[in-house]
Enzyme design. Structure first.
Site, PDB file in Angstrom:
ATOM      1  N   TYR A   1      11.826  -2.521  -7.878  1.00  0.00           N
ATOM      2  CA  TYR A   1      10.571  -2.475  -8.626  1.00  0.00           C
ATOM      3  C   TYR A   1       9.529  -1.515  -8.053  1.00  0.00           C
ATOM      4  O   TYR A   1       8.883  -0.783  -8.790  1.00  0.00           O
ATOM      5  CB  TYR A   1       9.935  -3.874  -8.676  1.00  0.00           C
ATOM      6  CG  TYR A   1       8.528  -3.860  -9.239  1.00  0.00           C
ATOM      7  CD1 TYR A   1       8.307  -3.789 -10.602  1.00  0.00           C
ATOM      8  CD2 TYR A   1       7.416  -3.869  -8.385  1.00  0.00           C
ATOM      9  CE1 TYR A   1       7.020  -3.733 -11.121  1.00  0.00           C
ATOM     10  CE2 TYR A   1       6.126  -3.814  -8.902  1.00  0.00           C
ATOM     11  CZ  TYR A   1       5.934  -3.749 -10.267  1.00  0.00           C
ATOM     12  OH  TYR A   1       4.675  -3.694 -10.766  1.00  0.00           O
TER      13      TYR A   1
ATOM     14  N   ASN B   1       0.925   0.492   5.753  1.00  0.00           N
ATOM     15  CA  ASN B   1       1.527  -0.129   4.577  1.00  0.00           C
ATOM     16  C   ASN B   1       2.433  -1.234   5.092  1.00  0.00           C
ATOM     17  O   ASN B   1       3.318  -0.968   5.891  1.00  0.00           O
ATOM     18  CB  ASN B   1       2.339   0.921   3.811  1.00  0.00           C
ATOM     19  CG  ASN B   1       3.304   0.309   2.802  1.00  0.00           C
ATOM     20  OD1 ASN B   1       4.405   0.799   2.613  1.00  0.00           O
ATOM     21  ND2 ASN B   1       2.908  -0.762   2.162  1.00  0.00           N
ATOM     22  N   GLY B   2       2.196  -2.453   4.632  1.00  0.00           N
ATOM     23  CA  GLY B   2       3.058  -3.538   5.081  1.00  0.00           C
ATOM     24  C   GLY B   2       2.237  -4.724   5.508  1.00  0.00           C
ATOM     25  O   GLY B   2       1.068  -4.858   5.137  1.00  0.00           O
TER      26      GLY B   2
ATOM     27  N   GLY C   1      -0.836   0.981  -5.104  1.00  0.00           N
ATOM     28  CA  GLY C   1      -2.104   0.320  -4.840  1.00  0.00           C
ATOM     29  C   GLY C   1      -3.200   0.868  -5.711  1.00  0.00           C
ATOM     30  O   GLY C   1      -3.506   2.049  -5.641  1.00  0.00           O
TER      31      GLY C   1
ATOM     32  N   CYS D   1       0.815  -1.211   0.000  1.00  0.00           N
ATOM     33  CA  CYS D   1       0.000   0.000   0.000  1.00  0.00           C
ATOM     34  C   CYS D   1       0.847   1.258   0.000  1.00  0.00           C
ATOM     35  O   CYS D   1       2.053   1.222   0.155  1.00  0.00           O
ATOM     36  CB  CYS D   1      -0.879   0.028   1.251  1.00  0.00           C
ATOM     37  SG  CYS D   1      -1.796  -1.490   1.523  1.00  0.00           S
TER      38      CYS D   1
END
Ligand code: AMP
Length: 485
Positions: free
Chosen positions: A256, A115-116, A40, A14
């Site tokens: 990436y 996020n995670g 996201g 996210c």
């Protein structure tokens, strides 16, 4: 077999963004989320606080569509707001999982987005449910919310610290109360989070610096691993309540995931990718006429490769930007179709030439197989695949959306086998040491690795409690999913 729950739970990936003390907080958050859209594309949400009330809006879809209407934006009044973009997963997606989550707690309203991925969320959830907590979603974030709600500590900050001491995993989070915005990075700093400033003393928290740029905010610094920053009318204070650990930020952000115009932990993502390409050219050069990136992810690596090898760089594959990422489509058949929708050969740059194709990674191998075929169909004399990361042999449990191990091509094939699978004339990956050199290190220090590189090494720096433990937590959550389907 993977379940919808596994997919929903193990593949959260996210972007988060927060603004404190700005007259137009929510609109700035919407812009920040727009710049983080690559993190996201499934859903997004904003919660804003106007001094009296918290207002939220969460929906499935892209930021630009969700927050397009003036009616929605006007409802998100106030000088502080936090937001979240959520990555598409293979299943189990329900609106109740869309963040930020909000709850009225003993000390007041509390909104949180993260996020995670927590690696003991199922175990904690089981304990919380047994203690009487009623969960509304399958998201890890709600575990944090319940831990805060049930903490014996006094005040929101001590409750948050108490809650975070119980969780294991890789996370960055932003939270909002009626008097402060909070930013946290996990003790290893696996997931990124930066602090910015704009205008007369407004503070920003963002997953990446590219989201500061879009609103013209200045970058102040990264939130440090294990740091909690508290932003209130009194300014920014900071605490580090966790035992100190050697940081292991995610190396895949550089390969990436992060946008190339971001600076992550002091390193330009674009420069690192170019340097990986140059390492590849030195380590695995091959006689060729043209270097062609698989767009967009392979572009900086191909630029670096071409410059180092002294071979012309050309855009021999053109990407159509109006289709989603092929990686996330639910079935293999659709994925195969998706890659054709997404890429087309630029024949005149390819026909009769010995081609070096550069991409950032091979996951299942589907993309490479199709692209190699496409380049051959366009008349290439030879096709040499060069990958700007080491082979992805292990799944990520820390918030990057890699499929389960059985689907990773490199988990079951050696380089020769992978080369045959993608039908290239040759295949090479950058070495681990080459990757670390591109990150500005001397190489990988196996005794004390500087980054989390578990996807390439299987060296998981954070306990995978839910994976080693029993399955009680899982069955609890599955019943929740069934109920909400
Ligand atoms: P695959 O076809 O499964 O081998 O996917 C490889 C492609 O997916 C590469 O071109 C990468 O750019 C991209 N990719 C790698 N990791 C991810 C990820 N976590 N999420 C989305 N795309 C990814």
């Amino acid at each position: 077999m993977s379940t919808p729950f596994d997919d929903d739970h193990l593949h959260e990936e996210c972007g988060i963004f927060g603004v404190f003390r700005h007259p137009d907080a929510a609109r700035h958050v919407a812009l920040g989320l727009h710049a983080l859209q690559h993190r996201g594309q499934e859903a997004a949400g904003i919660v804003a606080f106007d001094g009296a009330r918290f207002q939220g809006h969460r929906a499935m879809g892209h930021v630009g569509d969700i927050f397009e209407s003036d009616r929605v934006m006007s409802s998100l009044a106030g000088s502080s707001a936090i937001g979240h973009v959520r990555y598409a997963t293979f299943g189990g997606t329900i609106l109740r999982n869309v963040q930020p989550l909000f709850a009225d707690l003993a000390f007041g309203g509390f909104a949180v987005a993260h996020n995670g991925n927590l690696t003991n969320a199922m175990a904690l959830r089981r304990q919380l449910v047994q203690a009487g907590c009623i969960f509304q979603s399958t998201s890890d974030t709600e575990v944090i919310l319940h831990l805060i709600a049930t903490s014996d500590a006094h005040g929101e900050v001590d409750r948050l610290i108490d809650a975070l001491r119980k969780v294991q995993g890789a996370y960055s989070l932003v939270a909002l109360t009626d008097r402060m915005m909070v930013g946290v990075r996990d003790p290893l700093g696996v997931r990124p989070l930066v602090i910015g400033r704009i205008g007369e003393g407004a503070y920003i928290l963002a997953s990446e610096t590219c989201a500061l740029d879009i609103i013209g905010a200045d970058f102040i610094r990264d939130v440090e691993p294990g740091e909690i920053v508290l932003i209130s009318d009194q300014g920014l204070t900071s605490t580090k309540p966790f035992p100190h650990l050697r940081p292991r930020s995610c190396i895949f952000e550089h390969i990436y995931f992060a946008r190339p115009d971001s600076v992550v932990d002091g390193r330009s993502v674009y420069d690192v990718r170019k340097r990986i390409g140059a390492e590849l050219a030195r380590e695995a050069g091959v006689a060729a006429d043209v270097v062609i990136p698989v767009p967009d992810s392979g572009v900086p690596g191909a630029i670096g490769y071409a410059a180092e090898a002294g071979i012309p760089f050309e855009l021999g594959i053109i990407r159509n930007h109006y289709v989603g990422r092929t990686f996330i489509e639910p079935t293999q058949q659709i994925r195969n179709l998706g890659v054709k929708l997404k890429h087309n050969a630029n024949r005149l740059q390819i026909a009769g030439k010995r081609v070096v194709l550069v991409d950032d990674s091979i996951v299942r191998g589907t993309t490479s197989l199709k692209i190699v075929q496409m380049v051959r169909d366009a008349g290439a004399a030879e096709v040499h695949m060069r990958i700007a990361s080491p082979p992805t042999t292990h799944s990520c449990f820390y918030g990057v959306d890699t499929p389960e191990r059985s689907q990773l091509l490199a988990a079951s094939h050696d380089i020769g086998g992978m080369c045959r699978f993608i039908q290239a004339d040759s295949l090479a990956f950058v070495s681990m040491d080459g990757l670390y050199r591109a990150m500005g290190e001397r190489g990988r220090n196996d005794a004390v690795p500087q980054f989390c590189d578990a996807c390439f090494t299987g060296d998981y720096p954070i306990a995978l409690t839910d994976h080693w433990g029993g399955d009680d937590g899982r069955s609890l959550q599955l019943s929740l999913l069934t109920e909400s389907a």
